[in-house]
Motif scaffolding. Structure first.
Motif, PDB file in Angstrom:
ATOM      1  N   PRO A  38       0.753  -1.206  -0.033  1.00  0.00           N
ATOM      2  CA  PRO A  38       0.052  -0.003  -0.082  1.00  0.00           C
ATOM      3  C   PRO A  38       0.903   1.252  -0.026  1.00  0.00           C
ATOM      4  O   PRO A  38       0.452   2.244  -0.689  1.00  0.00           O
ATOM      5  CB  PRO A  38      -0.756  -0.063   1.423  1.00  0.00           C
ATOM      6  CG  PRO A  38      -0.970  -1.616   1.512  1.00  0.00           C
ATOM      7  CD  PRO A  38       0.462  -2.208   0.993  1.00  0.00           C
ATOM      8  N   ASN A  39       1.882   1.324   0.800  1.00  0.00           N
ATOM      9  CA  ASN A  39       2.872   2.460   0.788  1.00  0.00           C
ATOM     10  C   ASN A  39       3.520   2.883  -0.671  1.00  0.00           C
ATOM     11  O   ASN A  39       4.065   3.950  -0.603  1.00  0.00           O
ATOM     12  CB  ASN A  39       3.967   2.455   1.971  1.00  0.00           C
ATOM     13  CG  ASN A  39       4.699   1.535   1.985  1.00  0.00           C
ATOM     14  OD1 ASN A  39       4.459   0.591   0.955  1.00  0.00           O
ATOM     15  ND2 ASN A  39       5.711   1.399   2.788  1.00  0.00           N
ATOM     16  N   PHE A  41       1.666   3.438  -3.334  1.00  0.00           N
ATOM     17  CA  PHE A  41       0.779   4.357  -3.911  1.00  0.00           C
ATOM     18  C   PHE A  41       0.248   5.517  -3.105  1.00  0.00           C
ATOM     19  O   PHE A  41       0.356   5.284  -1.690  1.00  0.00           O
ATOM     20  CB  PHE A  41      -0.223   3.599  -4.541  1.00  0.00           C
ATOM     21  CG  PHE A  41      -0.136   2.240  -5.215  1.00  0.00           C
ATOM     22  CD1 PHE A  41       0.403   2.321  -6.347  1.00  0.00           C
ATOM     23  CD2 PHE A  41      -0.024   1.088  -4.504  1.00  0.00           C
ATOM     24  CE1 PHE A  41       0.836   1.296  -7.360  1.00  0.00           C
ATOM     25  CE2 PHE A  41       0.222   0.165  -5.227  1.00  0.00           C
ATOM     26  CZ  PHE A  41       0.699   0.040  -6.458  1.00  0.00           C
ATOM     27  N   VAL A  43      -2.157   7.554  -1.077  1.00  0.00           N
ATOM     28  CA  VAL A  43      -3.199   7.064  -0.358  1.00  0.00           C
ATOM     29  C   VAL A  43      -4.677   7.416  -0.982  1.00  0.00           C
ATOM     30  O   VAL A  43      -4.817   9.026  -1.360  1.00  0.00           O
ATOM     31  CB  VAL A  43      -3.294   7.859   1.183  1.00  0.00           C
ATOM     32  CG1 VAL A  43      -4.590   7.269   2.077  1.00  0.00           C
ATOM     33  CG2 VAL A  43      -2.090   7.063   1.949  1.00  0.00           C
ATOM     34  N   SER A  45      -5.805   6.357  -3.797  1.00  0.00           N
ATOM     35  CA  SER A  45      -5.820   6.118  -5.047  1.00  0.00           C
ATOM     36  C   SER A  45      -6.306   4.806  -5.259  1.00  0.00           C
ATOM     37  O   SER A  45      -6.404   3.859  -4.587  1.00  0.00           O
ATOM     38  CB  SER A  45      -4.455   6.136  -5.852  1.00  0.00           C
ATOM     39  OG  SER A  45      -3.432   5.034  -5.280  1.00  0.00           O
ATOM     40  N   TRP A  48      -3.670   1.974  -4.556  1.00  0.00           N
ATOM     41  CA  TRP A  48      -3.597   1.853  -2.973  1.00  0.00           C
ATOM     42  C   TRP A  48      -4.954   1.094  -2.500  1.00  0.00           C
ATOM     43  O   TRP A  48      -4.557  -0.030  -1.699  1.00  0.00           O
ATOM     44  CB  TRP A  48      -3.724   3.188  -2.436  1.00  0.00           C
ATOM     45  CG  TRP A  48      -3.579   3.280  -1.183  1.00  0.00           C
ATOM     46  CD1 TRP A  48      -2.218   3.202  -0.547  1.00  0.00           C
ATOM     47  CD2 TRP A  48      -4.883   3.691   0.103  1.00  0.00           C
ATOM     48  NE1 TRP A  48      -2.810   3.308   1.208  1.00  0.00           N
ATOM     49  CE2 TRP A  48      -3.977   3.444   1.257  1.00  0.00           C
ATOM     50  CE3 TRP A  48      -5.969   3.569  -0.087  1.00  0.00           C
ATOM     51  CZ2 TRP A  48      -4.854   3.216   2.377  1.00  0.00           C
ATOM     52  CZ3 TRP A  48      -6.799   3.485   1.100  1.00  0.00           C
ATOM     53  CH2 TRP A  48      -6.101   3.421   2.253  1.00  0.00           C
ATOM     54  N   HIS A  49      -6.156   1.419  -2.712  1.00  0.00           N
ATOM     55  CA  HIS A  49      -7.317   0.421  -2.400  1.00  0.00           C
ATOM     56  C   HIS A  49      -6.970  -0.932  -2.524  1.00  0.00           C
ATOM     57  O   HIS A  49      -7.348  -1.949  -1.885  1.00  0.00           O
ATOM     58  CB  HIS A  49      -8.745   0.991  -2.996  1.00  0.00           C
ATOM     59  CG  HIS A  49      -8.871   2.160  -2.346  1.00  0.00           C
ATOM     60  ND1 HIS A  49      -9.711   2.164  -0.942  1.00  0.00           N
ATOM     61  CD2 HIS A  49      -8.966   3.590  -2.909  1.00  0.00           C
ATOM     62  CE1 HIS A  49     -10.095   3.408  -0.753  1.00  0.00           C
ATOM     63  NE2 HIS A  49      -9.262   4.216  -1.794  1.00  0.00           N
TER      64      HIS A  49
END
Length: 81
Positions: A38-39, A41, A43, A45, A48-49
Protein backbone atom coordinates in the motif's frame (compact mmCIF):
# COMPACT_ATOMS: atom_id res chain seq x y z
CA UNK A 1 -9.38 15.61 19.05
CA UNK A 2 -8.65 17.51 15.86
CA UNK A 3 -9.46 15.90 12.52
CA UNK A 4 -5.82 15.84 11.35
CA UNK A 5 -4.37 14.55 14.62
CA UNK A 6 -3.49 10.85 14.89
CA UNK A 7 -4.65 8.95 17.97
CA UNK A 8 -1.96 8.25 20.56
CA UNK A 9 -0.05 5.04 19.87
CA UNK A 10 1.97 3.48 22.67
CA UNK A 11 4.99 1.98 20.92
CA UNK A 12 5.85 0.09 24.14
CA UNK A 13 2.56 -1.82 24.02
CA UNK A 14 3.25 -5.49 23.13
CA UNK A 15 0.15 -5.61 20.90
CA UNK A 16 1.44 -2.65 18.93
CA UNK A 17 4.88 -4.28 18.61
CA UNK A 18 3.39 -7.57 17.40
CA UNK A 19 1.17 -5.80 14.87
CA UNK A 20 4.13 -3.76 13.61
CA UNK A 21 6.30 -6.89 13.29
CA UNK A 22 3.54 -8.68 11.39
CA UNK A 23 3.05 -5.72 9.06
CA UNK A 24 6.78 -5.44 8.34
CA UNK A 25 7.08 -9.19 7.78
CA UNK A 26 4.14 -9.36 5.39
CA UNK A 27 5.45 -6.29 3.54
CA UNK A 28 8.91 -7.84 3.16
CA UNK A 29 7.49 -11.15 1.94
CA UNK A 30 5.24 -9.35 -0.56
CA UNK A 31 8.22 -7.32 -1.79
CA UNK A 32 10.25 -10.54 -2.26
CA UNK A 33 7.34 -12.00 -4.23
CA UNK A 34 7.28 -8.95 -6.50
CA UNK A 35 3.96 -7.71 -5.13
CA UNK A 36 3.28 -4.06 -4.37
CA UNK A 37 2.51 -2.73 -0.90
CA UNK A 38 0.00 0.00 0.00
CA UNK A 39 2.77 2.51 0.74
CA UNK A 40 3.88 2.25 -2.92
CA UNK A 41 0.85 4.33 -3.97
CA UNK A 42 -0.74 7.64 -3.01
CA UNK A 43 -3.27 7.14 -0.21
CA UNK A 44 -6.79 6.94 -1.59
CA UNK A 45 -5.79 6.11 -5.16
CA UNK A 46 -7.40 3.14 -6.91
CA UNK A 47 -4.09 1.25 -6.86
CA UNK A 48 -3.75 1.93 -3.12
CA UNK A 49 -7.20 0.45 -2.45
CA UNK A 50 -6.34 -2.72 -4.37
CA UNK A 51 -2.97 -3.02 -2.61
CA UNK A 52 -4.59 -2.55 0.83
CA UNK A 53 -7.12 -5.28 0.10
CA UNK A 54 -4.45 -7.69 -1.16
CA UNK A 55 -2.17 -6.82 1.79
CA UNK A 56 -5.00 -7.49 4.26
CA UNK A 57 -5.60 -10.90 2.63
CA UNK A 58 -1.93 -11.75 3.10
CA UNK A 59 -2.05 -10.63 6.76
CA UNK A 60 -5.05 -12.91 7.37
CA UNK A 61 -3.24 -15.77 5.64
CA UNK A 62 -0.23 -15.20 7.90
CA UNK A 63 -2.42 -15.16 11.02
CA UNK A 64 -4.35 -18.30 10.08
CA UNK A 65 -1.33 -20.52 9.49
CA UNK A 66 -0.08 -22.47 6.52
CA UNK A 67 -3.29 -22.24 4.51
CA UNK A 68 -4.13 -25.95 4.67
CA UNK A 69 -7.32 -25.21 6.61
CA UNK A 70 -10.20 -23.14 5.25
CA UNK A 71 -11.81 -20.51 7.46
CA UNK A 72 -14.81 -18.35 6.52
CA UNK A 73 -14.43 -14.82 7.85
CA UNK A 74 -17.02 -12.36 6.52
CA UNK A 75 -15.22 -9.06 5.90
CA UNK A 76 -17.84 -7.37 3.82
CA UNK A 77 -19.43 -8.14 0.51
CA UNK A 78 -16.25 -9.19 -1.32
CA UNK A 79 -15.02 -12.73 -0.50
CA UNK A 80 -11.34 -13.40 0.14
CA UNK A 81 -9.37 -14.64 -2.86
Amino acid sequence: MEKDQLPFLDSDDPHFQHARALSLSVGAIRRAQGKSNPNDFPVGSLEWHFAVEDFASDVLRALMGDGSETVDIPLGERPLD
